[in-house]
Design an enzyme around this catalytic site. Sequence first.
Site, PDB file in Angstrom:
ATOM      1  N   GLY A   1      -6.799  -5.831   3.572  1.00  0.00           N
ATOM      2  CA  GLY A   1      -6.401  -7.246   3.642  1.00  0.00           C
ATOM      3  C   GLY A   1      -7.275  -8.187   2.841  1.00  0.00           C
TER       4      GLY A   1
ATOM      5  N   GLY B   1       0.062  -8.500  19.733  1.00  0.00           N
ATOM      6  CA  GLY B   1       0.664  -8.525  18.399  1.00  0.00           C
ATOM      7  C   GLY B   1      -0.126  -7.724  17.373  1.00  0.00           C
TER       8      GLY B   1
ATOM      9  CG  ASP C   1      -1.971   1.021   7.677  1.00  0.00           C
ATOM     10  OD1 ASP C   1      -1.258   0.332   6.925  1.00  0.00           O
ATOM     11  OD2 ASP C   1      -3.160   0.739   7.933  1.00  0.00           O
TER      12      ASP C   1
ATOM     13  CB  ILE D   1     -12.226  -6.726   2.866  1.00  0.00           C
ATOM     14  CG1 ILE D   1     -12.191  -6.984   4.369  1.00  0.00           C
ATOM     15  CG2 ILE D   1     -13.623  -6.328   2.415  1.00  0.00           C
ATOM     16  CD1 ILE D   1     -12.523  -5.751   5.198  1.00  0.00           C
TER      17      ILE D   1
ATOM     18  CE  LYS E   1      -0.447  -0.600   4.944  1.00  0.00           C
ATOM     19  NZ  LYS E   1       0.174  -1.930   4.949  1.00  0.00           N
TER      20      LYS E   1
ATOM     21  CE  LYS F   1      -4.202  -0.659   4.969  1.00  0.00           C
ATOM     22  NZ  LYS F   1      -4.367  -1.152   6.360  1.00  0.00           N
TER      23      LYS F   1
END
Lengths: 441, 441
Positions: B142, B195, B209, B144, B113, B213
């Site tokens: 991801g 995580g 991030d 989807i 991305k 997108k």
Amino acid sequence: MPETSSPAPLRVALLGCGVVGTEVARGILANPIDLEARVGTRVELTGIAVRSLDTERVTDDGFVIPHDLLTTDAEALVDGADVVVEVMGGIEPARTLIVRALGAGAAVVTANKALLAERGPELFEAADAAGVDLLYEAAVAGAIPIVRPIRESLAGDHVRRVLGIVNGTTNYVLDKMATEGLDLDQAVKEAQALGYAEADPTADVDGFDAAAKAAILASLAFHTRVALKDVAREGIRGVSAADVAWARRTGHVIKLLAVAEVIGPVDDGEISVRVHPALVPDSHPLAAVRGAFNAVFVEADGAGPLMFYGQGAGGRPTASAVLGDVVSVARRRLTGGKGLRESKDQAFPVLPSQAAVTRYQVRLAVADRPGVLAQVAGVLADHGVSIDTVRQAPSDEKAETAHLIITTHAAREASLAATVDAVAGLEAVREIISVLRVEGS
Amino acid sequence: MPETSSPAPLRVALLGCGVVGTEVARGILANPIDLEARVGTRVELTGIAVRSLDTERVTDDGFVIPHDLLTTDAEALVDGADVVVEVMGGIEPARTLIVRALGAGAAVVTANKALLAERGPELFEAADAAGVDLLYEAAVAGAIPIVRPIRESLAGDHVRRVLGIVNGTTNYVLDKMATEGLDLDQAVKEAQALGYAEADPTADVDGFDAAAKAAILASLAFHTRVALKDVAREGIRGVSAADVAWARRTGHVIKLLAVAEVIGPVDDGEISVRVHPALVPDSHPLAAVRGAFNAVFVEADGAGPLMFYGQGAGGRPTASAVLGDVVSVARRRLTGGKGLRESKDQAFPVLPSQAAVTRYQVRLAVADRPGVLAQVAGVLADHGVSIDTVRQAPSDEKAETAHLIITTHAAREASLAATVDAVAGLEAVREIISVLRVEGS
């Protein structure tokens, strides 16, 4: 965008000019520049096949379809087309016209779920033989992109289960029952008054419409061929206001679900394809799908859970899906290359409905005295049906009756049926009030 | 399926063997028969470019990548491939390798991305010049399927607005704050322990991030080019436990949203692309997106509202999307025809963030005496900002302070900022506690 050479315009023939057809026509006629930009060449609507030239064709918001586009000669229209869009519905003459179009090398876009569910294999073979596309995004769940995501985005994954709310009418009816306490007949009447349900609501209420979509979804998800006759079907006529109220008290909503799932190994198992009302836990994403909306929940090995949500019917939403397919096939005609073949490499045996495995919620009226719960639990244990939870509902003191709501672990439908028969035979059991499947937990 | 002639196997080169790469490799190596059935020929993983040959590469559940597939010579690997899959991340050497692959006529699938948001136009042009596919379903949300639906299913429609929960880490953090009353730092620590968040959570928490997108989604939805620098970005660091609690009391949840929308006419307007925390009404489908899940809500003229929901990150989900793209490009190489060109026919001006138009909820502490509400309302009116609702919250009697929660109608960000400054200057106003946008109502 400047093109070095101008490709020929793409000739689109439209079959049918009803609620969807008028909107498809408007989409092509009203947005020529956008469509040309998407496709790479001009998209020309060459004509619209109708049964009668006398009716004025106009969209809900007043866009009038030019009369000179209408024709009653569907065959001649098909013969001159690059792309044939079929939104007339029904089996004939839609089937014959589509086969004719494919045979002549035209790509076909259809919204006709009944035709695909009944005659899909024949049509896909004709498309494959001609090397052209046959697309049908609008045939399942209206505007919701679901065919393309399953067919392409999940092509490198293994789908395990599809749970779909694919009939907006019944979802509206069940939602009204849940939120306003209406009974089925009242809610259906309200849906009819709003135009969500037909005067004869059989196709929706008895699950025929959902069953056609279930057959298409199962075929797609499992790369196999599932025919309409393979789909076990139960509508919502048996769902009472009390069932809906009890569902709520136990943390569920009742939805009419189209279910397609693999039982056993994903490359060597069997599949179950069915339509029935089911209890869905409040926490499940499908539980929040309200009113006449549709949604399809997909579980895949790699992707995990996915949900696709939107409007499942209506002229404009359905036309949006049709037009997306028109752009796709038009682009492919321009970029060259054969159509995308429908994959059917798997041959999963379809299980009879008696062999389907689900959880159940059984509601029964029993004599309000000690020991009855133990008796009932004993019968379930004897039949190998394992209990998840039991809830004793407030009893009716006058009638000395209590309610038991038993939720089982997963069991075969056949075992459950035998178990329920045995429970019904107990002296202390007054009535089996309802037996509903539980999905999505 | 029997083929009349056996096409050559399709050679796939994999760049990167981390969390996603190992799962892509497993997907190709462990399911050769299924992949062959989907594609129409054998899919051969020719090698995996890594930085070090010393590390053992193994999926979370123990699938070991054969050591002899690993190579440090990425260029040689690329040169022999039909399809190059790039899951190494970062700008270089990913960019150079992709350009090299496209130049040699290979199709490319990427999950990168950051690279697409920063250098997308250059890559799309290289793909177009070579007539090959460059697919990137895994780069947004991801597993989807969202790129393909917007790019293809909605190609005949007009998208008006995209609202996306596209960062699972921040959604997890905000959800924990809402459900367990944690403050931001506590929730981030919990996400790190599980995580979900990196040791340095900046890319997620500060919205970088999500902004990448947003740029990709806006480019897709509006057939234009939106660069990362065009995206107004505000992370969740300013969101307090009190903000989350107040959101709940007013029937909202706080989500970090990627927003892309057309302001004005759909064929001649401007677009606003931004990432920021926003109040989303409880009744909106996005409000139910819990934990680390992602969802993208799309509003289109024809289709109406659509939502796509699923896992936005993780090795297996992301690999599912990558493999779907691999099957797509592989099929096209087999059926023939050029790649699908990225459409960029629109050139919408991107509005500066000050010009964005949304609703706002302003929470302020004021002196608890008559007439203050009228004063505040007067300032809003003077600035042309229209009030939707005002709520007076229980006052703190000792401090003689009351809370006002004002929700406005849609207003320009610049007007609102000036209004808030003026309100803050009132003698009776003790503090502007928070100003949050409201989306999805």
